[in-house]
Scaffold this motif. Sequence first.
Motif, PDB file in Angstrom:
ATOM      1  N   ILE A   6      -2.586  -9.967   3.578  1.00  0.00           N
ATOM      2  CA  ILE A   6      -2.443  -9.204   2.325  1.00  0.00           C
ATOM      3  C   ILE A   6      -1.004  -9.255   1.807  1.00  0.00           C
ATOM      4  CG2 ILE A   6      -1.999  -6.895   3.322  1.00  0.00           C
ATOM      5  CD1 ILE A   6      -4.217  -6.078   1.044  1.00  0.00           C
ATOM      6  N   LYS A   9      -0.640 -12.549   0.140  1.00  0.00           N
ATOM      7  CA  LYS A   9      -1.387 -12.489  -1.119  1.00  0.00           C
ATOM      8  C   LYS A   9      -0.571 -11.750  -2.191  1.00  0.00           C
ATOM      9  CE  LYS A   9      -6.267 -11.866  -2.155  1.00  0.00           C
ATOM     10  NZ  LYS A   9      -7.510 -11.209  -1.714  1.00  0.00           N
ATOM     11  N   ALA A  10       0.055 -10.649  -1.769  1.00  0.00           N
ATOM     12  CA  ALA A  10       0.867  -9.858  -2.702  1.00  0.00           C
ATOM     13  C   ALA A  10       2.063 -10.663  -3.199  1.00  0.00           C
ATOM     14  CB  ALA A  10       1.350  -8.589  -2.004  1.00  0.00           C
ATOM     15  N   LEU A  11       2.678 -11.407  -2.292  1.00  0.00           N
ATOM     16  CA  LEU A  11       3.830 -12.244  -2.677  1.00  0.00           C
ATOM     17  C   LEU A  11       3.396 -13.357  -3.625  1.00  0.00           C
ATOM     18  CD1 LEU A  11       5.580 -12.499   0.792  1.00  0.00           C
ATOM     19  CD2 LEU A  11       6.605 -11.516  -1.238  1.00  0.00           C
ATOM     20  N   GLN A  14       2.742 -12.148  -7.101  1.00  0.00           N
ATOM     21  CA  GLN A  14       3.967 -11.789  -7.826  1.00  0.00           C
ATOM     22  C   GLN A  14       4.667 -13.015  -8.403  1.00  0.00           C
ATOM     23  OE1 GLN A  14       6.291  -9.510  -5.015  1.00  0.00           O
ATOM     24  NE2 GLN A  14       5.944  -7.661  -6.194  1.00  0.00           N
TER      25      GLN A  14
ATOM     26  N   LEU B 113      -1.750  -4.186   7.244  1.00  0.00           N
ATOM     27  CA  LEU B 113      -1.434  -5.534   6.741  1.00  0.00           C
ATOM     28  C   LEU B 113      -2.484  -6.578   7.109  1.00  0.00           C
ATOM     29  CD1 LEU B 113       2.448  -5.619   7.232  1.00  0.00           C
ATOM     30  CD2 LEU B 113       1.187  -5.142   5.150  1.00  0.00           C
ATOM     31  N   LYS B 115      -5.636  -6.119   6.497  1.00  0.00           N
ATOM     32  CA  LYS B 115      -6.668  -6.066   5.446  1.00  0.00           C
ATOM     33  C   LYS B 115      -6.418  -7.181   4.443  1.00  0.00           C
ATOM     34  CE  LYS B 115      -7.251  -1.081   5.728  1.00  0.00           C
ATOM     35  NZ  LYS B 115      -6.934   0.202   5.105  1.00  0.00           N
ATOM     36  N   GLU B 116      -7.498  -7.665   3.835  1.00  0.00           N
ATOM     37  CA  GLU B 116      -7.322  -8.809   2.940  1.00  0.00           C
ATOM     38  C   GLU B 116      -7.829  -8.557   1.526  1.00  0.00           C
ATOM     39  OE1 GLU B 116      -8.050 -13.597   3.038  1.00  0.00           O
ATOM     40  OE2 GLU B 116      -8.880 -12.384   4.629  1.00  0.00           O
ATOM     41  N   ASP B 117      -8.938  -7.836   1.413  1.00  0.00           N
ATOM     42  CA  ASP B 117      -9.561  -7.701   0.103  1.00  0.00           C
ATOM     43  C   ASP B 117      -9.502  -6.279  -0.456  1.00  0.00           C
ATOM     44  OD1 ASP B 117     -10.273 -10.410  -0.021  1.00  0.00           O
ATOM     45  OD2 ASP B 117     -11.906 -10.023   1.383  1.00  0.00           O
ATOM     46  N   ASP B 118      -8.429  -5.600  -0.231  1.00  0.00           N
ATOM     47  CA  ASP B 118      -8.277  -4.240  -0.740  1.00  0.00           C
ATOM     48  C   ASP B 118      -7.364  -4.298  -1.970  1.00  0.00           C
ATOM     49  OD1 ASP B 118      -7.655  -1.593  -1.216  1.00  0.00           O
ATOM     50  OD2 ASP B 118      -7.652  -1.052   0.913  1.00  0.00           O
ATOM     51  N   GLU B 119      -7.965  -4.221  -3.158  1.00  0.00           N
ATOM     52  CA  GLU B 119      -7.212  -4.385  -4.414  1.00  0.00           C
ATOM     53  C   GLU B 119      -6.164  -3.283  -4.616  1.00  0.00           C
ATOM     54  OE1 GLU B 119      -6.818  -6.704  -6.855  1.00  0.00           O
ATOM     55  OE2 GLU B 119      -7.946  -7.977  -5.472  1.00  0.00           O
ATOM     56  N   LEU B 121      -4.683  -1.502  -2.290  1.00  0.00           N
ATOM     57  CA  LEU B 121      -3.597  -1.744  -1.336  1.00  0.00           C
ATOM     58  C   LEU B 121      -2.697  -2.879  -1.811  1.00  0.00           C
ATOM     59  CD1 LEU B 121      -2.302  -1.147   1.450  1.00  0.00           C
ATOM     60  CD2 LEU B 121      -3.862  -2.827   2.418  1.00  0.00           C
ATOM     61  N   LEU B 122      -3.324  -3.905  -2.384  1.00  0.00           N
ATOM     62  CA  LEU B 122      -2.576  -5.059  -2.887  1.00  0.00           C
ATOM     63  C   LEU B 122      -1.593  -4.628  -3.979  1.00  0.00           C
ATOM     64  CD1 LEU B 122      -2.488  -8.199  -2.526  1.00  0.00           C
ATOM     65  CD2 LEU B 122      -3.990  -8.328  -4.494  1.00  0.00           C
ATOM     66  N   LEU B 125       1.169  -2.600  -2.490  1.00  0.00           N
ATOM     67  CA  LEU B 125       2.045  -3.494  -1.728  1.00  0.00           C
ATOM     68  C   LEU B 125       3.004  -4.251  -2.660  1.00  0.00           C
ATOM     69  CD1 LEU B 125       2.565  -4.338   1.185  1.00  0.00           C
ATOM     70  CD2 LEU B 125       0.845  -6.103   0.944  1.00  0.00           C
ATOM     71  N   GLU B 126       2.477  -4.677  -3.809  1.00  0.00           N
ATOM     72  CA  GLU B 126       3.332  -5.365  -4.794  1.00  0.00           C
ATOM     73  C   GLU B 126       4.465  -4.467  -5.256  1.00  0.00           C
ATOM     74  OE1 GLU B 126      -0.248  -8.102  -6.608  1.00  0.00           O
ATOM     75  OE2 GLU B 126       1.064  -7.065  -8.019  1.00  0.00           O
ATOM     76  N   TYR B 144       6.685 -15.547   4.767  1.00  0.00           N
ATOM     77  CA  TYR B 144       5.254 -15.488   4.406  1.00  0.00           C
ATOM     78  C   TYR B 144       4.881 -16.440   3.267  1.00  0.00           C
ATOM     79  CZ  TYR B 144       4.894 -11.364   7.357  1.00  0.00           C
ATOM     80  OH  TYR B 144       4.906 -10.517   8.427  1.00  0.00           O
ATOM     81  N   LEU B 145       5.733 -16.485   2.221  1.00  0.00           N
ATOM     82  CA  LEU B 145       5.367 -17.305   1.062  1.00  0.00           C
ATOM     83  C   LEU B 145       5.748 -18.779   1.262  1.00  0.00           C
ATOM     84  CD1 LEU B 145       4.149 -16.930  -1.825  1.00  0.00           C
ATOM     85  CD2 LEU B 145       6.479 -16.820  -2.669  1.00  0.00           C
ATOM     86  N   ARG B 172       8.349  -4.851   7.552  1.00  0.00           N
ATOM     87  CA  ARG B 172       6.919  -4.491   7.533  1.00  0.00           C
ATOM     88  C   ARG B 172       6.763  -2.972   7.600  1.00  0.00           C
ATOM     89  NH1 ARG B 172       4.312  -5.923  11.861  1.00  0.00           N
ATOM     90  NH2 ARG B 172       2.309  -6.748  11.165  1.00  0.00           N
ATOM     91  N   LEU B 175       7.615  -1.428   4.318  1.00  0.00           N
ATOM     92  CA  LEU B 175       6.499  -1.585   3.378  1.00  0.00           C
ATOM     93  C   LEU B 175       5.430  -0.529   3.654  1.00  0.00           C
ATOM     94  CD1 LEU B 175       6.146  -5.487   3.244  1.00  0.00           C
ATOM     95  CD2 LEU B 175       6.855  -3.997   1.379  1.00  0.00           C
TER      96      LEU B 175
END
Lengths: 119, 181
Positions: A6, A9-11, A14, B113, B115-119, B121-122, B125-126, B144-145, B172, B175
């Motif tokens: 996640i 995904k957030a990065l 953005q 962290l 979790k993958e499909d929690d809008e 939370l996403l 997090l942003e 990560y990126l 982490r 966050l």
Amino acid sequence: MTQDKILKKALESQSIDTLPTDFNSRLMTRIYAENETKKKRIFVLGISAISTASLCLISLGIYLLKDYITFSFQLPVLSSEAKAIYGFSFYIAFLVSILIVLDSFFRTIRQKRKKAEFK
Amino acid sequence: MENQDELIYIKRILEGETNLFSYFPERYSRSIHALIIRIIPSKEDAEELTQDTFIKAFRKLDTFKGDCSFSTWLYRIAYNTAVSATRKRKIIFPVLDDFSLENIPDDAVDLILEKEDDETLLQRLELAIEQLNMEDKALITLYYLEEKSIAEVAVILELTPENVKVKLFRARKKLYVLING
């Protein structure tokens, strides 16, 4: 830690802002300009170094000759010995000039060969 | 192999083939911009700093010794350029209480962290990422990126690999605190 999907995904979501399409061409224009400045800087530095070295050599020559004339000869007339030294100096200068020309010539050939190898 | 090719390019650029330098912005400008924009919020400034990074790299190309990959070297220039810019522009980042981070269990952070499909939370997090300091932002972006290894991140940020690991864990936890308000 790499499982923090996640977070990745957030990065990723953005990173929407992208660079303009002409970014690379504008950058390369600046790089070419920077390259020209770099060349000029090297040229000016080279000229300065050569000028300084030449001035130092001339000063040293004048100092040595003046010293030589003052102590060995009272009159400003050049003896055959002094003339021989002048002649010898010109001979050495001539040889050095030839070596510099040859060095420059062979360097150019070497650079051309290297470029040809890469192509 | 890729690194070897880049070394050949660098050698040729240093011998006068300036046009070959275009390979590097084509390959890395997006990633470098992604790192800088994370630290410098202004779009225009980030673009200018991305250009400055490549120009600095071009100027100092002869000092690149190949002891790390070219991209790592470039990221280090980009990070230092962005850090200098934050100092010049006096950008202030919020400071989190370090003591509160000590009390957060690692499992709780992992659970969130993973979790993958929690809008919702996403989105939170942003917003939380925005509030991190520049070093933490750079850390998570690179790890990560850009999927850089701990060793590469350590070289870029001029830290030890152990320090990078500790700072990543702390980022982490920060966050986690920011998500939970």
